[in-house]
Design a protein around this motif. Structure first.
Motif, PDB file in Angstrom:
ATOM      1  N   LEU A 160       3.791  13.879 -45.632  1.00 36.90           N
ATOM      2  CA  LEU A 160       4.086  12.549 -45.063  1.00 36.90           C
ATOM      3  C   LEU A 160       5.451  12.420 -44.339  1.00 36.90           C
ATOM      4  N   HIS A 161       6.191  13.649 -44.420  1.00 35.36           N
ATOM      5  CA  HIS A 161       7.818  13.513 -43.985  1.00 35.36           C
ATOM      6  C   HIS A 161       7.922  13.094 -42.470  1.00 35.36           C
ATOM      7  N   ASP A 162       6.902  13.387 -41.599  1.00 33.83           N
ATOM      8  CA  ASP A 162       7.291  13.167 -40.364  1.00 33.83           C
ATOM      9  C   ASP A 162       6.204  12.204 -39.853  1.00 33.83           C
ATOM     10  N   LEU A 163       5.546  11.280 -40.609  1.00 31.52           N
ATOM     11  CA  LEU A 163       4.674  10.054 -40.271  1.00 31.52           C
ATOM     12  C   LEU A 163       5.548   9.319 -39.209  1.00 31.52           C
ATOM     13  N   GLY A 164       6.758   9.312 -39.119  1.00 32.73           N
ATOM     14  CA  GLY A 164       7.478   8.382 -38.218  1.00 32.73           C
ATOM     15  C   GLY A 164       7.451   8.865 -36.740  1.00 32.73           C
ATOM     16  N   THR A 177      12.343  15.607 -27.362  1.00 33.32           N
ATOM     17  CA  THR A 177      13.425  16.002 -28.101  1.00 33.32           C
ATOM     18  C   THR A 177      14.746  15.682 -27.253  1.00 33.32           C
ATOM     19  N   GLU A 178      14.580  14.720 -26.187  1.00 32.58           N
ATOM     20  CA  GLU A 178      15.790  14.367 -25.459  1.00 32.58           C
ATOM     21  C   GLU A 178      16.786  13.513 -26.336  1.00 32.58           C
ATOM     22  N   HIS A 179      16.019  12.650 -27.274  1.00 29.25           N
ATOM     23  CA  HIS A 179      17.023  11.848 -28.099  1.00 29.25           C
ATOM     24  C   HIS A 179      16.437  11.887 -29.451  1.00 29.25           C
ATOM     25  N   ASP A 180      17.183  11.511 -30.393  1.00 29.09           N
ATOM     26  CA  ASP A 180      16.686  11.424 -31.624  1.00 29.09           C
ATOM     27  C   ASP A 180      16.217  10.145 -31.754  1.00 29.09           C
ATOM     28  N   ASP A 181      14.842  10.296 -32.529  1.00 31.12           N
ATOM     29  CA  ASP A 181      14.048   9.025 -32.599  1.00 31.12           C
ATOM     30  C   ASP A 181      14.220   8.545 -33.862  1.00 31.12           C
ATOM     31  N   LEU A 182      15.101   9.110 -34.863  1.00 29.04           N
ATOM     32  CA  LEU A 182      15.291   8.444 -36.133  1.00 29.04           C
ATOM     33  C   LEU A 182      13.885   8.469 -36.886  1.00 29.04           C
ATOM     34  N   HIS A 183      13.096   9.492 -36.715  1.00 33.45           N
ATOM     35  CA  HIS A 183      11.747   9.334 -37.508  1.00 33.45           C
ATOM     36  C   HIS A 183      11.762   9.335 -38.979  1.00 33.45           C
ATOM     37  N   GLN A 184      12.771   9.558 -39.357  1.00 34.13           N
ATOM     38  CA  GLN A 184      12.946   9.508 -40.864  1.00 34.13           C
ATOM     39  C   GLN A 184      12.892   8.235 -41.520  1.00 34.13           C
ATOM     40  N   TYR A 185      13.507   7.243 -40.511  1.00 34.07           N
ATOM     41  CA  TYR A 185      13.438   5.711 -41.015  1.00 34.07           C
ATOM     42  C   TYR A 185      12.340   5.069 -40.483  1.00 34.07           C
ATOM     43  N   ILE A 186      11.465   5.527 -39.560  1.00 34.85           N
ATOM     44  CA  ILE A 186      10.469   4.688 -38.733  1.00 34.85           C
ATOM     45  C   ILE A 186       9.190   4.307 -39.681  1.00 34.85           C
ATOM     46  N   ILE A 191       5.109   2.082 -45.343  1.00 31.57           N
ATOM     47  CA  ILE A 191       4.721   2.894 -46.405  1.00 31.57           C
ATOM     48  C   ILE A 191       5.394   2.283 -47.658  1.00 31.57           C
ATOM     49  N   ARG A 192       6.357   1.391 -47.480  1.00 32.28           N
ATOM     50  CA  ARG A 192       7.134   0.995 -48.633  1.00 32.28           C
ATOM     51  C   ARG A 192       6.315   0.286 -49.915  1.00 32.28           C
ATOM     52  N   ASN A 193       5.316  -0.238 -49.412  1.00 35.08           N
ATOM     53  CA  ASN A 193       4.476  -1.125 -50.400  1.00 35.08           C
ATOM     54  C   ASN A 193       3.384  -0.007 -51.106  1.00 35.08           C
ATOM     55  N   LEU A 194       3.239   1.048 -50.335  1.00 32.63           N
ATOM     56  CA  LEU A 194       2.140   1.857 -50.857  1.00 32.63           C
ATOM     57  C   LEU A 194       2.670   3.076 -51.860  1.00 32.63           C
ATOM     58  N   PRO A 227      12.848  11.172 -50.399  1.00 30.87           N
ATOM     59  CA  PRO A 227      12.610  12.555 -49.883  1.00 30.87           C
ATOM     60  C   PRO A 227      12.299  12.406 -48.147  1.00 30.87           C
ATOM     61  N   ILE A 228      11.315  11.544 -47.818  1.00 35.45           N
ATOM     62  CA  ILE A 228      11.124  11.394 -46.442  1.00 35.45           C
ATOM     63  C   ILE A 228      12.426  10.872 -46.078  1.00 35.45           C
ATOM     64  N   ARG A 229      12.844   9.886 -46.456  1.00 37.90           N
ATOM     65  CA  ARG A 229      14.191   9.146 -45.859  1.00 37.90           C
ATOM     66  C   ARG A 229      15.300  10.258 -45.592  1.00 37.90           C
ATOM     67  N   MET A 230      15.369  11.091 -46.439  1.00 35.32           N
ATOM     68  CA  MET A 230      16.809  11.972 -46.406  1.00 35.32           C
ATOM     69  C   MET A 230      16.291  13.391 -46.128  1.00 35.32           C
ATOM     70  N   HIS A 231      15.135  13.487 -45.395  1.00 32.28           N
ATOM     71  CA  HIS A 231      14.808  15.196 -45.067  1.00 32.28           C
ATOM     72  C   HIS A 231      15.570  15.555 -44.011  1.00 32.28           C
ATOM     73  N   VAL A 232      16.058  14.550 -43.079  1.00 29.85           N
ATOM     74  CA  VAL A 232      16.947  14.969 -41.894  1.00 29.85           C
ATOM     75  C   VAL A 232      18.357  15.255 -42.201  1.00 29.85           C
TER      76      VAL A 232
END
Ligand SMILES: [Fe+2]
Length: 185
Positions: free
Chosen positions: A53-57, A72-81, A86-89, A97-102
């Protein structure tokens, strides 16, 4: 804002056909290859699910924007989106690890001299948008966080999960992992 487990799976199936950045594979193939590498390396179910699920963002951003391809023209901050969805899940062992993979890429570029050289052109390009290589102090602060070492290993699988037409288990293979680590149904 929270997604259920079936909604996460539907998103992966539906939006997973989107191209993975500038690579010659789609998002679902990338996710499945990443999870497969994690499982074969003997990772915990939590880290296998984080890898899946790391790129679910990226998929959520595409869903929101209605765009077919990740730009790829801008950083979409996908690791946080994905995190609020999914915080409750899932527990922190999946979320962190998802948040920190970038940031793990920025870390590896500092501590492993060969790592930057081996990054794909697309990944080198995105590194600059993501803040570039960590300083020593940034690297130290990063790696002292809980689940940072898992994020670094996830990052290694992520970088290898870009092989066109590789045969790997499909999404249903991970049902048991997902059920096992999910906090709610
Ligand atoms: Fe990825």
């Amino acid at each position: 804002m929270s997604l259920t487990l079936p909604e996460v799976l539907t998103l992966l199936q539906r939006r997973g056909q989107n191209q993975y950045g500038m690579e010659a594979i789609n998002q679902l193939e990338h996710a499945l290859q990443c999870a497969d590498l994690a499982e074969k390396a003997g990772e915990t179910p939590e880290t296998v699910v984080a890898s899946l699920l790391h790129d679910l963002g990226h998929l959520l951003a595409a869903e929101r924007d209605g765009s077919k391809e990740h730009t790829t023209e801008h950083d979409d901050l996908h690791q946080y989106i994905a995190l609020p969805f999914i915080r409750n899940l899932f527990p922190d062992a999946v979320l962190e690890p998802i948040r920190m993979h970038v940031d793990a890429k920025r870390y590896l570029c500092l501590i492993d001299p060969g790592y930057w050289a081996d990054l794909s052109p697309a990944s080198k390009h995105s590194l600059e948008q993501q803040g570039g290589v960590f300083s020593e102090a940034e690297a130290e602060a990063f790696i002292s966080q809980p689940f940072a070492t898992e994020a670094v290993r996830l990052r290694r699988y992520d970088d290898l999960a870009k092989v066109p037409a590789k045969v790997v288990p499909d999404l249903s293979h991970y049902n048991a992992h997902l059920q096992q680590v999910a906090l709610t149904a």
